[in-house]
Design a protein around this motif. Structure first.
Motif, PDB file in Angstrom:
ATOM      1  N   TRP A 233       0.848  -1.203   0.000  1.00  0.00           N
ATOM      2  CA  TRP A 233       0.000   0.000   0.000  1.00  0.00           C
ATOM      3  C   TRP A 233       0.876   1.242   0.000  1.00  0.00           C
ATOM      4  CZ3 TRP A 233      -5.206  -1.299   0.114  1.00  0.00           C
ATOM      5  CH2 TRP A 233      -5.487  -2.612   0.505  1.00  0.00           C
ATOM      6  N   LEU A 234       0.331   2.347  -0.489  1.00  0.00           N
ATOM      7  CA  LEU A 234       1.012   3.637  -0.382  1.00  0.00           C
ATOM      8  C   LEU A 234       0.194   4.508   0.566  1.00  0.00           C
ATOM      9  CD1 LEU A 234       1.975   4.587  -4.064  1.00  0.00           C
ATOM     10  CD2 LEU A 234       3.370   3.445  -2.349  1.00  0.00           C
ATOM     11  N   ASP A 235       0.913   5.271   1.419  1.00  0.00           N
ATOM     12  CA  ASP A 235       0.165   6.145   2.317  1.00  0.00           C
ATOM     13  C   ASP A 235      -0.251   7.401   1.543  1.00  0.00           C
ATOM     14  OD1 ASP A 235       2.113   8.095   2.268  1.00  0.00           O
ATOM     15  OD2 ASP A 235       3.102   7.377   4.080  1.00  0.00           O
ATOM     16  N   PRO A 236      -1.089   8.269   2.153  1.00  0.00           N
ATOM     17  CA  PRO A 236      -1.631   9.404   1.399  1.00  0.00           C
ATOM     18  C   PRO A 236      -0.564  10.281   0.748  1.00  0.00           C
ATOM     19  CG  PRO A 236      -2.812   9.149   3.437  1.00  0.00           C
ATOM     20  CD  PRO A 236      -1.735   8.121   3.446  1.00  0.00           C
ATOM     21  N   TYR A 237       0.563  10.508   1.446  1.00  0.00           N
ATOM     22  CA  TYR A 237       1.565  11.407   0.862  1.00  0.00           C
ATOM     23  C   TYR A 237       2.280  10.746  -0.304  1.00  0.00           C
ATOM     24  CZ  TYR A 237       0.571  14.476   4.684  1.00  0.00           C
ATOM     25  OH  TYR A 237      -0.090  15.307   5.518  1.00  0.00           O
ATOM     26  N   GLU A 238       2.574   9.455  -0.130  1.00  0.00           N
ATOM     27  CA  GLU A 238       3.192   8.731  -1.245  1.00  0.00           C
ATOM     28  C   GLU A 238       2.246   8.680  -2.436  1.00  0.00           C
ATOM     29  OE1 GLU A 238       5.665   5.779   1.740  1.00  0.00           O
ATOM     30  OE2 GLU A 238       3.771   5.167   0.864  1.00  0.00           O
ATOM     31  N   THR A 239       0.973   8.483  -2.107  1.00  0.00           N
ATOM     32  CA  THR A 239      -0.017   8.459  -3.171  1.00  0.00           C
ATOM     33  C   THR A 239       0.004   9.755  -3.958  1.00  0.00           C
ATOM     34  OG1 THR A 239      -1.412   7.099  -1.800  1.00  0.00           O
ATOM     35  CG2 THR A 239      -2.455   8.161  -3.665  1.00  0.00           C
ATOM     36  N   ARG A 240       0.128  10.873  -3.191  1.00  0.00           N
ATOM     37  CA  ARG A 240       0.105  12.152  -3.870  1.00  0.00           C
ATOM     38  C   ARG A 240       1.347  12.313  -4.742  1.00  0.00           C
ATOM     39  NH1 ARG A 240      -1.263  17.087  -0.191  1.00  0.00           N
ATOM     40  NH2 ARG A 240       0.965  17.167   0.172  1.00  0.00           N
ATOM     41  N   GLY A 241       2.476  11.847  -4.233  1.00  0.00           N
ATOM     42  CA  GLY A 241       3.686  11.901  -5.044  1.00  0.00           C
ATOM     43  C   GLY A 241       3.520  11.122  -6.329  1.00  0.00           C
ATOM     44  N   TYR A 242       2.933   9.948  -6.178  1.00  0.00           N
ATOM     45  CA  TYR A 242       2.688   9.094  -7.341  1.00  0.00           C
ATOM     46  C   TYR A 242       1.763   9.780  -8.337  1.00  0.00           C
ATOM     47  CZ  TYR A 242      -0.080   5.398  -9.620  1.00  0.00           C
ATOM     48  OH  TYR A 242      -0.791   4.642 -10.509  1.00  0.00           O
ATOM     49  N   LEU A 243       0.710  10.408  -7.802  1.00  0.00           N
ATOM     50  CA  LEU A 243      -0.244  11.069  -8.687  1.00  0.00           C
ATOM     51  C   LEU A 243       0.355  12.308  -9.350  1.00  0.00           C
ATOM     52  CD1 LEU A 243      -3.516  10.750  -6.598  1.00  0.00           C
ATOM     53  CD2 LEU A 243      -2.874   9.457  -8.605  1.00  0.00           C
ATOM     54  N   PHE A 244       1.242  13.015  -8.629  1.00  0.00           N
ATOM     55  CA  PHE A 244       1.942  14.149  -9.236  1.00  0.00           C
ATOM     56  C   PHE A 244       2.726  13.667 -10.450  1.00  0.00           C
ATOM     57  CE2 PHE A 244       1.802  16.909  -5.314  1.00  0.00           C
ATOM     58  CZ  PHE A 244       1.183  17.959  -5.951  1.00  0.00           C
TER      59      PHE A 244
END
Lengths: 394, 364, 74
Positions: A233-244
Motif C-alpha cells: 500500500w502507499l500512504d496518502p503522501y506517497e499516493t500524492r507523489g505518485y499522482l503528481f
C-alpha cells in the motif's frame, strides 16, 4: 365503385396496423419493470478461506429512500432501511451473482452499480480471474469506481450504516470524489483497470478504502499490485507523489515550511509526464517532469510575502517538497514492491518497441534498478486577498 | 416500361451507406492492432483503385448490368455459370450482414431475444424497402445516411476522458505482415463488396459523374475509418481494442455520464440495412435476368427468406463468424471482387479499342 | 416434431400464401414457380433441420474446405 373498393381496402389495412401496434408496444422480449428489479448500487468481492468467491451486493429499496433527514417519517414511524446487503459464495463470480437470487426476491440490475470493492484476500490472488465477468457482461457500467478494502472486508463496508446519505454506496463514491480533489486517492474506474491489466506496461493501483469509525469510511491511499496481485500500500503522501508524477492530481494542499511558520499552498493545475532516457539501446535513467501552478492558501506564522523574490524562494521550497513526495513513492515502489505503477513501461513500449519486446517479462526488475531524474517546475500565481499575515506587519 | 433512375447524390449516399454497413461495428483492420491506421490507408488506396475498376467496367458497358456484361464478354455458358456464382455471393454477403447485425443486437442490446426474431423482423422491413424499388432505396439513403457521421461524431465525445493521444505508437511493432493482411481484409470488406453495385450503376441518370461519385464515397470512408480508428485506440488502448468483440460499441460505453449505446445500433440499422437491401436487390435482379423474368420483385421474397435461413445456418457462434470473416472471407472474395472484374475490364477495353479502330479504319 | 418446427412451418405457410396470391394475380410464368419452389424448399428443409437440432454442415465450412484443398489456407 373503384373508389369504394379502395376505401374498403384502406380500412382493412388500417385496422390491421392498429391491431399490430399493441404487439410492438409490449417492448422487448423480456422486459423488466422497475418494480421487478433489485437495483444494485454497490458490489463487494472477496475470497473465502477455501478460495471461493464471496460476493456482496448492496441493494436499494427505492420506496425507502426519502428526503426526510431524521430517522422517522411523517407519521412518526421508524423509517425502514433504504438498502439491504446480501452475500453469497460461488466458485466463480457469475455463479455467485446468480446464486444470490436464492436469497433475494427479485432479479438484480447491475448497471446501476456505483462502486466495486475488492477484499484484501481476493487481491492477494489473481485479479484477472474475477475481473473477466465484469468485462464480459453487457450490463456493467465501465465507469464504476474500484476500491480496495484494507483491514476490513467489503461486506463490512457495504453493510455500514451511515448518516450522511441514505445509500452508503453513494456516500462512498462521493468521498472518492472529495479525496480525488485532495490528491490523496487515485480514482480507478473499471475500464482503467481492465486496460492496465491487459497491457502489462503499467502495474495496477487501486484506491484504498478503510473504516474510519463505525459509521464512516475513509478513502485515502492506494493499493499497489504487481501482475494482478497485491504487493503493498502507499500512504496518502506517497499516493500524492505518485499522482503528481503521472499527472493525475486535480488539486491538492501542500504544506511548505518557512523560516517563521508554515505555508499551505493550494495546487490548482498540474501536469506530469514520465519518460525513460536511453543510452546505447539500454535504458539509463527514468525521468519525471512535473509542472505545477499554485496559489498561496494559508500562511500559518509570522512571516510576510513582500516581493517577487519571496515567491521565488517559496517556489523553490515547494519544488523540493513535491520532489520529496515523488521520491518517497518511487523508492517504495522500486525497492519494496518492484512494481512499475508509473507507466514507464508504456513509454518504453511506444518509443523503444524492439527493446520492450526483449524485456517485457522482466521489466519490473529493470525498473527497480534504474536511477531517476525528477524535474519539478512550480509557479505561484496568486497570494490571496490579503498581502501579509495579521501579526506580520512590522 | 419507364427506366428507373437515381440521381448522383442518391447513388453517393447509397454507396456511402453500403460501405459503412457493418464496418461500423466490425473493424476489419483489428488484426493489425496499433498499425490499423496504416492498414486502413493501404487497404483504402487499393479499395479506391478497385472501385475505379468497377466504375470503368460500368462506363465501358453503358446501361448494362453485371449479368449482361458477363454474358457479352465471356459467352453464354461461362457467363451463366459466373452469374450464378455471383448470385450466390450476393446472397451469402447479405446473410453475413444479417448475421453481423443479429450477433451485435443479441450480444449487447437484447441478450435473451432469439436471434432469428431480430433478424426476421429486420428482414421484413428490408424486403418492403427492396420491393419499393431502387429509387426508393436511393431516397431512403439520402435521408438516413447523413445520420451516420453525426453518430460517429457523438461517439467521438468519449475522447474527452482521454489525455494521451499517442496510444497508436509504436509503429510497426509486429512487422509489416499483419498490416498487409489487415489491408487485404479492409480491401475485401467493405470496398470489394461494392461489386454488387454493378447491378445498380446502370440506373444512374448522369453517367459522366459516376467516377467522381465512386471516388468521393471511397475517400470519405477512408477518412472516416482513420478517424474512427484513432478515436477507438485513444479511448480503449490497443490491448482492449484487440479483445473487444464490437469495438465502437465499447468506445460508446466509455463516454462519461452519457449513454449513447443505442446510437451504434442506429448506425448499424442504417448501414447494414442499405447493404443488405442492395445485395438482395442485386441477387434478385441477376437471377431474374438469367432466367428471363421481367420483374425482379417476384423473387425477392424467396431470396430474402433464404438469406435469413442461411444467416442462421452459416455460422455456429460469434467466434466462428469472426474467425471465418477474418481468415476465409478475404480469400473467398478475391475471385469475385478482383479477378473476375479485372478480367471483364481487360475484355471490355480490348473490345472498345478494336471497335474504335474499326471506326477509324472506316473513316479513313 | 417440436414446437419450433411448428412455428417454422407456420411462418413459411404465411410467406408462401402471401407470395402465391401475388403470383396468381400477376399471372407469372411457370419458371417463376419452379425457382420459387426451389428456394423455398431449400430454406424450409434447412430451417426444419435446424429446428430439429440437426445442423447440416454449412456452406462456410465447404468453402473453407475447398480453400484448404487448394492450399490457400492451412
Amino acid at each position: 365503385m373503384i373508389l369504394r373498393n379502395i376505401k374498403k381496402r384502406t380500412i382493412i389495412v388500417l385496422v390491421a396496423i392498429v391491431l399490430i401496434f399493441p404487439l410492438m408496444l409490449t417492448g422487448c422480449w423480456n422486459n423488466r419493470d422497475l418494480t421487478e428489479m433489485n437495483i444494485v448500487v454497490g458490489i463487494g468481492l472477496d475470497r473465502t478461506e477455501d478460495g471461493k468467491v464471496l460476493l456482496t451486493v448492496q441493494i436499494v429499496e427505492p420506496a425507502s429512500v426519502q428526503s426526510v433527514p431524521s430517522g422517522k417519517d411523517n407519521k412518526g414511524n421508524a423509517q425502514s432501511k433504504a438498502v439491504f446487503v446480501v452475500s453469497h459464495e460461488g466458485e466463480t463470480v457469475f455463479e455467485a451473482v446468480r446464486g444470490i437470487l436464492s436469497t433475494i426476491d427479485k432479479k438484480m440490475f447491475l448497471s446501476s452499480s456505483r462502486v466495486l470493492i475488492f477484499g484484501e484476500r481476493l487481491l492477494q490472488g489473481d485479479l484477472e480471474e474475477v475481473l473477466d465477468f465484469f468485462h464480459r457482461d453487457h450490463e456493467m457500467d465501465y465507469g464504476m469506481d474500484i476500491l480496495a478494502a484494507k483491514d476490513t472486508t467489503p461486506r463490512e463496508i457495504l453493510a455500514m450504516e451511515t448518516d450522511m446519505d441514505s445509500i452508503p454506496a453513494v456516500y462512498i463514491r462521493e468521498t472518492i470524489e472529495n479525496t480525488v480533489a485532495r490528491g490523496t486517492v487515485k480514482k480507478t474506474t473499471l475500464v482503467e483497470l481492465i486496460k492496465d491489466l491487459e497491457s502489462g506496461t503499467r502495474q495496477l493501483t487501486i484506491g484504498k478504502i478503510t473504516k474510519a469509525s463505525e459509521k464512516e469510511v475513509r478513502t485515502e491511499g492506494v493499493a499497489v499490485l504487481k501482475d494482478g496481485k497485491l504487493v503493498g500500500w502507499l500512504d496518502p503522501y506517497e499516493t500524492r507523489g505518485y499522482l503528481f508524477a503521472i499527472g493525475k492530481v486535480q488539486s491538492a494542499i501542500v504544506n511548505v515550511p518557512t523560516d517563521n511558520g508554515k505555508i499551505s499552498i493550494e495546487i490548482i493545475r498540474t501536469n506530469g509526464k514520465v519518460g525513460v532516457v536511453f543510452e546505447n539501446g539500454e535504458p539509463s535513467t527514468l525521468t519525471i517532469k512535473v509542472e505545477i501552478e499554485a496559489n498561496v492558501g494559508e500562511y500559518a506564522g509570522k512571516g510576510k510575502l513582500k516581493s517577487q523574490d519571496d515567491l521565488h524562494v517559496l517556489e523553490e521550497t515547494l519544488k523540493e517538497e513535491i520532489k520529496k513526495e515523488i521520491m518517497m513513492a518511487l523508492e517504495k515502489t522500486q525497492k519494496e514492491y518492484s512494481s512499475d505503477i508509473f507507466g514507464f513501461g508504456i513509454y518504453v513500449r511506444k518509443y523503444h518497441a524492439k527493446y520492450w519486446k526483449k524485456v517485457k517479462k522482466n521489466w519490473n526488475d529493470i525498473f527497480s534498478k534504474l536511477p531517476v531524474d525528477i524535474q519539478v517546475d512550480a509557479k505561484i500565481m496568486r497570494t490571496g486577498i490579503i498581502k501579509s499575515t495579521m501579526s506580520g506587519d512590522e | 416500361m419507364v427506366k428507373t433512375q437515381i440521381s448522383k447524390i442518391q447513388l453517393f449516399m447509397l454507396l456511402l451507406g453500403f460501405l459503412f454497413g457493418s464496418t461500423v461495428i466490425m473493424t476489419p483492420t483489428v488484426g493489425a492492432k496499433n498499425d490499423g491506421w496504416l492498414a486502413i490507408l493501404v487497404g483504402g488506396a487499393a479499395g479506391i483503385l478497385l472501385m475505379g475498376v468497377y466504375s470503368a467496367i460500368a462506363l465501358l458497358n453503358p446501361s448494362k448490368t453485371l449479368v449482361d456484361i458477363l454474358m457479352e464478354r465471356l459467352g453464354k455458358v461461362a457467363g451463366n455459370i459466373l452469374a450464378v456464382l455471383y448470385i450466390w455471393y450476393f446472397i451469402h454477403l447479405a446473410s453475413l450482414v444479417f448475421r453481423d447485425f443479429g450477433e451485435f443486437i443479441c450480444t449487447v442490446t437484447f441478450p435473451e431475444t432469439p436471434m432469428i426474431v431480430v433478424i426476421g423482423l429486420f428482414a421484413v422491413v428490408l424486403l418492403y424497402a427492396v420491393n419499393s424499388g431502387i429509387e426508393v432505396l436511393g431516397r431512403l439513403s439520402e435521408l438516413l445516411v447523413p445520420i451516420i457521421p453525426i453518430v460517429i461524431f457523438i461517439i467521438g465525445l468519449s475522447l474527452i476522458s482521454v489525455h494521451d493521444f499517442t496510444a497508436f505508437l509504436p509503429i510497426l511493432e509486429n512487422g509489416i505482415t499483419p498490416v498487409l493482411k489487415a489491408a487485404l481484409s479492409f480491401l475485401t470488406f467493405p470496398f470489394g463488396e461494392t461489386v454488387a453495385f454493378l447491378m445498380v450503376f446502370p440506373h444512374l441518370n448522369k453517367k459522366e459523374k459516376l467516377k467522381k461519385v465512386v471516388f468521393l464515397s471511397a475517400g470519405i470512408i477512408i477518412l472516416a475509418g482513420t478517424v474512427i480508428f484513432f478515436r477507438d485506440i485513444s479511448v480503449l488502448g490497443s490491448d482492449l481494442m484487440a479483445r473487444a468483440t464490437f469495438i465502437p460499441h465499447l468506445t460508446s460505453l466509455l463516454i462519461p455520464g452519457l449513454n449513447v449505446e443505442p446510437l451504434v445500433d442506429i448506425n448499424l440499422l442504417i448501414g447494414g440495412g442499405i447493404k443488405i437491401s442492395v445485395c438482395i436487390y442485386a441477387a434478385s435482379k441477376a437471377l431474374c435476368q438469367i432466367v428471363g423474368i421481367d420483374d425482379y420483385r417476384t423473387m425477392t421474397g424467396a431470396i430474402t427468406t433464404f438469406c435469413v435461413v442461411l444467416s442462421i445456418w452459416v455460422h455456429e457462434s460469434t467466434l466462428d463468424l469472426f474467425s471465418w470473416s477474418e481468415k476465409v472471407w478475404p480469400y473467398y472474395s478475391i475471385p469475385f471482387q478482383i479477378v473476375i472484374p479485372l478480367l471483364l475490364l481487360l475484355l471490355s477495353l480490348r473490345r472498345s479499342k478494336s471497335s474504335n479502330k474499326k471506326e477509324k479504319s472506316l473513316k479513313g | 416434431m417440436n414446437n419450433i418446427m411448428i412455428i417454422v412451418l407456420a411462418v413459411f405457410a404465411v410467406l408462401i400464401v402471401y407470395d402465391l396470391q401475388k403470383f396468381i394475380k400477376k399471372k407469372v410464368t411457370a419458371k417463376v414457380y419452379v425457382l420459387y419452389v426451389c428456394f423455398m424448399a431449400a430454406s424450409l428443409t434447412i430451417s426444419l433441420l435446424l429446428a430439429a437440432g440437426r445442423r447440416p454442415s454449412p456452406p462456410s465450412r465447404w468453402i473453407e474446405a475447398i480453400f484448404k484443398m487448394i492450399g490457400v489456407l492451412e
